[in-house]
Enzyme design. Structure first.
Site, PDB file in Angstrom:
ATOM      1  N   ARG A   1      14.100  65.395  83.428  1.00 13.77           N
ATOM      2  CA  ARG A   1      13.923  64.101  82.773  1.00 13.77           C
ATOM      3  C   ARG A   1      12.600  63.488  83.251  1.00 13.77           C
ATOM      4  NH1 ARG A   1      18.647  59.769  81.726  1.00 13.77           N
ATOM      5  NH2 ARG A   1      19.274  61.631  80.578  1.00 13.77           N
TER       6      ARG A   1
ATOM      7  N   LYS B   1      19.684  68.344  88.649  1.00 19.00           N
ATOM      8  CA  LYS B   1      18.874  67.494  87.787  1.00 19.00           C
ATOM      9  C   LYS B   1      17.498  67.314  88.396  1.00 19.00           C
ATOM     10  CE  LYS B   1      19.171  65.229  83.899  1.00 19.00           C
ATOM     11  NZ  LYS B   1      19.785  65.828  82.696  1.00 19.00           N
TER      12      LYS B   1
ATOM     13  N   ASP C   1      15.231  67.733  78.865  1.00 24.25           N
ATOM     14  CA  ASP C   1      16.056  66.530  78.905  1.00 24.25           C
ATOM     15  C   ASP C   1      15.226  65.418  78.265  1.00 24.25           C
ATOM     16  OD1 ASP C   1      18.737  65.616  80.264  1.00 24.25           O
ATOM     17  OD2 ASP C   1      17.330  64.012  80.670  1.00 24.25           O
TER      18      ASP C   1
ATOM     19  N   GLY D   1      24.888  58.263  63.960  1.00 21.50           N
ATOM     20  CA  GLY D   1      23.679  58.861  64.521  1.00 21.50           C
ATOM     21  C   GLY D   1      23.299  60.139  63.804  1.00 21.50           C
TER      22      GLY D   1
ATOM     23  N   VAL E   1      20.933  66.502  66.430  1.00 23.12           N
ATOM     24  CA  VAL E   1      22.296  67.042  66.518  1.00 23.12           C
ATOM     25  C   VAL E   1      23.167  66.448  65.423  1.00 23.12           C
ATOM     26  CG1 VAL E   1      24.377  67.192  67.930  1.00 23.12           C
ATOM     27  CG2 VAL E   1      22.133  67.496  68.987  1.00 23.12           C
TER      28      VAL E   1
ATOM     29  N   ALA F   1      24.668  59.279  68.820  1.00 23.41           N
ATOM     30  CA  ALA F   1      23.369  58.642  69.046  1.00 23.41           C
ATOM     31  C   ALA F   1      23.290  58.166  70.494  1.00 23.41           C
ATOM     32  CB  ALA F   1      23.169  57.490  68.060  1.00 23.41           C
TER      33      ALA F   1
ATOM     34  N   ASN G   1      25.726  61.240  74.802  1.00 19.84           N
ATOM     35  CA  ASN G   1      25.985  61.165  76.239  1.00 19.84           C
ATOM     36  C   ASN G   1      26.381  59.751  76.655  1.00 19.84           C
ATOM     37  OD1 ASN G   1      25.317  63.896  76.823  1.00 19.84           O
ATOM     38  ND2 ASN G   1      23.148  63.382  76.723  1.00 19.84           N
TER      39      ASN G   1
END
Length: 348
Positions: free
Chosen positions: A38, A74, A113, A178, A182, A235, A258
């Site tokens: 990220r 992460k 990410d 959304g 995806v 979304a 998420n």
């Protein structure tokens, strides 16, 4: 700050970029830790650290519930507000990330990410082999969106069976909020299945897609509280709040967005209303499952697809366990993850 129960946390100032590079390895009990990179702006680098700790722990749970032999990690690059990330600085950032990942000797691999892309993974891959989701023409699995959408469809089959005794989605009333990479793919899959679709997006230009799909259109707030069988958040996170729960008119919620719950207690509020909520990290795990199968385990695309579609069985098992114990699916998922991690630690 989340509780620190991680195996390893590395915080360094990138020697090229001079930006904070944080790598958090939460667990390797099940295997090599994996998690996205990220690159995001933070008011304070410690906010980036909190994100890395929280998201790496979540990745451990995602892998454990999915039955994937990996743990959670992460990477976060905490870009100070006001810093312009031009192409030159961006490449320095990616080189710093690559060196940080490589220094962990294979205990952790990173992927895309927020703020990074498959192309960025190719740059990272110039300095370390511990990277996934590179572009397909660079030997990677490429865009994770198709597999995430396919895995979400599999999850919706399990939810449909729980509600109506059939996994067929024909005639199912689905409100999808959304239409990003995806969400739009998922909407097309649902339209092909014959679902009765209501779609929404903050971008009014996406309304044209609704017409092409034969779907009804609504504003995001209306789609969220529409009378429907299954609500599919696809979304931004945080849409399920304590205030919105009483307004919901759906039987179940399952989507790839998420962090859907504004707070963990919302899961109990949904359960109290008899609304089935499947944890987002289970529903949206198809992209990760596919990438790990193709790139880290070198499985054929057909084998990877089978693993993604197995999300249907994972969700069905969680829903059965939750109903049997009269607990939330979130609790059932947490207990399953803990059981698998404890079993793995017991044999090491």
């Amino acid at each position: 700050m989340p509780e620190l129960d991680h195996e390893h946390v590395a915080i360094r100032t990138g020697p090229r970029s001079r930006l904070p590079v944080i790598v958090a390895v939460h667990s390797t009990a099940l295997g090599q830790a994996v998690g996205g990179c990220r690159v995001w702006r933070y008011a304070d680098w410690r906010d980036g650290l909190a994100d890395a700790l929280r998201l790496s722990a979540g990745m451990t749970a995602k892998c454990a519930v999915a039955g994937v032999a990996n743990g959670g990690g992460k990477t976060v690059v905490a870009v100070p507000e006001g810093t312009e990330l031009d192409p030159g600085l961006r490449r320095k950032v990616l080189a710093d990330v690559a060196d940080a990942v490589e220094s962990l000797d294979g205990t952790y691999a990173t992927g895309p990410d927020v703020g990074t892309s498959p192309e960025d993974m190719a740059v990272i891959g110039e300095r370390t082999a511990h990277v996934f989701c590179k572009p397909a023409d660079r030997g990677g699995s490429g865009d994770s969106s198709p597999a995430t959408a396919l895995g979400t469809l599999a999850a919706l089959r399990a939810v449909r069976h729980r509600l109506h005794g059939t996994s067929a989605l024909k005639g199912a009333r689905v409100s999808l909020v959304g239409l990003g990479s995806v969400g739009l793919r998922l909407a097309r899959l649902l339209a092909e299945e014959g679902a009765e679709l209501l779609v929404s997006d903050i971008d009014p230009a996406k309304r044209a897609a609704a017409g092409e799909l034969g779907a009804a259109w609504a504003a995001p707030g209306e789609a969220l509280t529409a009378e429907t069988d299954i609500l599919v958040p696809a979304a931004l996170g945080g849409v399920l709040t304590a205030d919105v729960v009483p307004e919901l008119r759906c039987a179940a919620i399952a989507g790839p967005a998420n962090n859907q719950l504004a707070t963990a207690s919302v899961a109990d509020l949904l359960h109290g209303r008899g609304i089935v909520w499947v944890p987002d990290y289970v529903v949206g795990s198809g992209g990760v499952i596919n990438a790990l199968a193709v790139e880290l385990r070198h499985q054929a695309p057909e084998e990877a697809r089978v693993r993604v579609e197995a999300i249907e069985h994972t969700v069905a098992g969680l829903l059965h366990e939750a109903e049997h114990r009269n607990v939330t699916p979130a609790r059932a998922a947490t207990d399953l993850a803990r059981h698998r991690l404890d079993a793995a630690r017991a044999v090491t």
